[in-house]
Design a protein around this motif. Structure first.
Motif, PDB file in Angstrom:
ATOM      1  N   VAL A  94       0.890  -4.197 -18.463  1.00  0.00           N
ATOM      2  CA  VAL A  94      -0.060  -3.093 -18.608  1.00  0.00           C
ATOM      3  C   VAL A  94      -1.141  -3.184 -17.532  1.00  0.00           C
ATOM      4  CG1 VAL A  94      -1.789  -2.044 -20.115  1.00  0.00           C
ATOM      5  CG2 VAL A  94       0.363  -2.862 -21.079  1.00  0.00           C
ATOM      6  N   ALA A  95      -1.634  -4.389 -17.302  1.00  0.00           N
ATOM      7  CA  ALA A  95      -2.660  -4.581 -16.274  1.00  0.00           C
ATOM      8  C   ALA A  95      -2.146  -4.149 -14.906  1.00  0.00           C
ATOM      9  CB  ALA A  95      -3.095  -6.043 -16.244  1.00  0.00           C
ATOM     10  N   TRP A  96      -0.908  -4.512 -14.601  1.00  0.00           N
ATOM     11  CA  TRP A  96      -0.316  -4.139 -13.319  1.00  0.00           C
ATOM     12  C   TRP A  96      -0.262  -2.617 -13.174  1.00  0.00           C
ATOM     13  CZ3 TRP A  96       1.008  -4.593  -8.511  1.00  0.00           C
ATOM     14  CH2 TRP A  96       2.050  -3.849  -7.973  1.00  0.00           C
ATOM     15  N   ALA A  97       0.200  -1.933 -14.215  1.00  0.00           N
ATOM     16  CA  ALA A  97       0.286  -0.478 -14.159  1.00  0.00           C
ATOM     17  C   ALA A  97      -1.096   0.146 -13.975  1.00  0.00           C
ATOM     18  CB  ALA A  97       0.943   0.049 -15.431  1.00  0.00           C
ATOM     19  N   LEU A  98      -2.089  -0.360 -14.671  1.00  0.00           N
ATOM     20  CA  LEU A  98      -3.442   0.171 -14.528  1.00  0.00           C
ATOM     21  C   LEU A  98      -4.022  -0.117 -13.157  1.00  0.00           C
ATOM     22  CD1 LEU A  98      -4.855  -0.795 -18.048  1.00  0.00           C
ATOM     23  CD2 LEU A  98      -4.344   1.517 -17.230  1.00  0.00           C
ATOM     24  N   SER A  99      -3.646  -1.264 -12.579  1.00  0.00           N
ATOM     25  CA  SER A  99      -4.158  -1.623 -11.252  1.00  0.00           C
ATOM     26  C   SER A  99      -3.582  -0.738 -10.158  1.00  0.00           C
ATOM     27  CB  SER A  99      -3.850  -3.092 -10.936  1.00  0.00           C
ATOM     28  OG  SER A  99      -2.473  -3.275 -10.639  1.00  0.00           O
ATOM     29  N   GLN A 100      -2.490  -0.045 -10.462  1.00  0.00           N
ATOM     30  CA  GLN A 100      -1.867   0.865  -9.498  1.00  0.00           C
ATOM     31  C   GLN A 100      -2.225   2.323  -9.783  1.00  0.00           C
ATOM     32  OE1 GLN A 100      -0.008  -0.652  -6.888  1.00  0.00           O
ATOM     33  NE2 GLN A 100      -1.063  -2.331  -7.950  1.00  0.00           N
ATOM     34  N   SER A 101      -3.170   2.533 -10.679  1.00  0.00           N
ATOM     35  CA  SER A 101      -3.505   3.894 -11.112  1.00  0.00           C
ATOM     36  C   SER A 101      -4.925   4.261 -10.711  1.00  0.00           C
ATOM     37  CB  SER A 101      -3.356   3.990 -12.629  1.00  0.00           C
ATOM     38  OG  SER A 101      -4.417   3.286 -13.265  1.00  0.00           O
ATOM     39  N   LYS A 102      -5.378   5.401 -11.186  1.00  0.00           N
ATOM     40  CA  LYS A 102      -6.735   5.871 -10.907  1.00  0.00           C
ATOM     41  C   LYS A 102      -7.794   4.966 -11.536  1.00  0.00           C
ATOM     42  CE  LYS A 102      -6.869   8.998 -14.906  1.00  0.00           C
ATOM     43  NZ  LYS A 102      -6.967  10.419 -15.333  1.00  0.00           N
ATOM     44  N   TYR A 103      -7.377   4.111 -12.460  1.00  0.00           N
ATOM     45  CA  TYR A 103      -8.316   3.220 -13.133  1.00  0.00           C
ATOM     46  C   TYR A 103      -8.653   1.976 -12.315  1.00  0.00           C
ATOM     47  CZ  TYR A 103      -7.278   5.993 -17.292  1.00  0.00           C
ATOM     48  OH  TYR A 103      -7.129   7.022 -18.179  1.00  0.00           O
ATOM     49  N   ARG A 104      -7.958   1.765 -11.232  1.00  0.00           N
ATOM     50  CA  ARG A 104      -8.069   0.523 -10.468  1.00  0.00           C
ATOM     51  C   ARG A 104      -9.513   0.153 -10.122  1.00  0.00           C
ATOM     52  NH1 ARG A 104      -5.017  -2.915  -7.424  1.00  0.00           N
ATOM     53  NH2 ARG A 104      -6.101  -3.912  -5.704  1.00  0.00           N
ATOM     54  N   ASP A 105     -10.295   1.118  -9.671  1.00  0.00           N
ATOM     55  CA  ASP A 105     -11.631   0.802  -9.148  1.00  0.00           C
ATOM     56  C   ASP A 105     -12.757   1.025 -10.151  1.00  0.00           C
ATOM     57  OD1 ASP A 105     -10.597   0.125  -6.622  1.00  0.00           O
ATOM     58  OD2 ASP A 105     -10.502   2.244  -6.058  1.00  0.00           O
ATOM     59  N   THR A 106     -12.426   1.545 -11.339  1.00  0.00           N
ATOM     60  CA  THR A 106     -13.502   1.838 -12.293  1.00  0.00           C
ATOM     61  C   THR A 106     -13.365   1.086 -13.610  1.00  0.00           C
ATOM     62  OG1 THR A 106     -12.364   3.743 -13.303  1.00  0.00           O
ATOM     63  CG2 THR A 106     -13.686   4.172 -11.330  1.00  0.00           C
ATOM     64  N   LEU A 107     -12.154   0.725 -13.986  1.00  0.00           N
ATOM     65  CA  LEU A 107     -11.928   0.106 -15.282  1.00  0.00           C
ATOM     66  C   LEU A 107     -12.482  -1.310 -15.333  1.00  0.00           C
ATOM     67  CD1 LEU A 107     -10.391   0.645 -18.038  1.00  0.00           C
ATOM     68  CD2 LEU A 107      -8.535  -0.714 -17.050  1.00  0.00           C
ATOM     69  N   ARG A 108     -13.157  -1.638 -16.419  1.00  0.00           N
ATOM     70  CA  ARG A 108     -13.500  -3.021 -16.711  1.00  0.00           C
ATOM     71  C   ARG A 108     -12.416  -3.558 -17.634  1.00  0.00           C
ATOM     72  NH1 ARG A 108     -18.909  -2.725 -19.496  1.00  0.00           N
ATOM     73  NH2 ARG A 108     -18.197  -0.600 -19.972  1.00  0.00           N
TER      74      ARG A 108
END
Length: 251
Positions: A94-108
């Motif tokens: 899940v972390a990998w998928a989020l790191s490749q998405s629009k959430y990469r630079d804003t998600l904590r």
């Protein structure tokens, strides 16, 4: 009392039966062996390429399943700039998928797991220095009260006793801000496909075979837990991505 304790195998037997084997040893029923995920991971790394092992240990199809679960988090309310706690993050699908998405630079993000090798893989794969990955050995979430926007448990309750799952839900309720959400998946004993898993477990129990623990729950468990923890059930979804999904909200 001493005889009773010996019968229950709580006291050592002083007298050996003929042939050198104590009667208590002959009568003792060996309990099912619950195989730890640390052992599963070690065996997979010894027999497979690392990438393949890290995919198999979380159920296979690492990229596809990671993307599917990340999409579901967004559908259930994850937003930019949110703080997500991923309990049982495993090797980081899940972390990998989020790191490749629009959430990469804003998600904590905080990912928690019990197997160090999985966390090391997730850290290296995601390449997100600001994200936290922590090893845990207790049924606690290492975070302050009322700070997270969402806590997810993907295929975590599957491998815990009911009491342990309840403790984790209590921790999630504690760390969530009011209005924050919990996304949890579980094997539903009322689902025909999940019942097949239970039947397979019965066979391994009869044969005393070693395997990771598979625990089946039902909606009634979740309802009782939600009531006890002052959580509102927003949605109970039919099996999706292999398991039933429940979305709860902190009041």
């Amino acid at each position: 009392m001493g005889n009773l304790l010996r019968k229950l195998h709580l006291l050592p037997q002083k007298h050996r039966a003929q042939g050198g084997v104590a009667k208590a040893d002959r009568d003792l029923v060996v309990p099912n062996a619950r195989r730890s995920y640390a052992d599963v991971m070690a065996n997979l790394l010894a027999t497979h390429d690392e990438n393949e092992a890290m995919s198999i240990v979380v159920g296979g199809q690492f990229d596809l399943m990671g993307e599917a679960l990340a999409v579901r988090l967004e559908r259930f309310g994850l937003q930019l700039n949110d703080y997500l706690i991923d309990v049982g993050c495993g090797s980081g699908r899940v972390a990998w998928a989020l790191s490749q998405s629009k959430y990469r630079d804003t998600l904590r993000y905080l990912g928690l797991d019990i197997v160090p090798e999985m966390l090391k893989f997730a850290i290296a794969k995601c390449q997100q220095p600001s994200w936290r990955f922590e090893i845990i050995s207790e049924l606690k979430i290492p975070e302050a009260d009322n700070c997270a926007d969402m806590v997810c448990f993907f295929s975590v309750f599957t491998h815990l006793m009911q009491e342990e799952s309840f403790l984790y839900l209590r921790e999630a309720q504690r760390v969530l801000r009011p209005g924050g959400k919990i996304v949890a998946t579980y094997l539903d004993i009322n689902d025909p496909e999940h019942w097949k898993i239970f039947e397979a477990n019965v066979k391994t129990a009869r044969a005393r075979q070693e395997k990771p623990m598979d625990i089946l729950l039902c909606a009634d468990f979740i309802k009782v837990w939600a009531n006890k923890l002052d959580l509102e059930i927003l949605e109970e979804k039919a099996p999706d991505c292999g398991q039933r999904t429940c979305i709860l909200q902190k009041r």
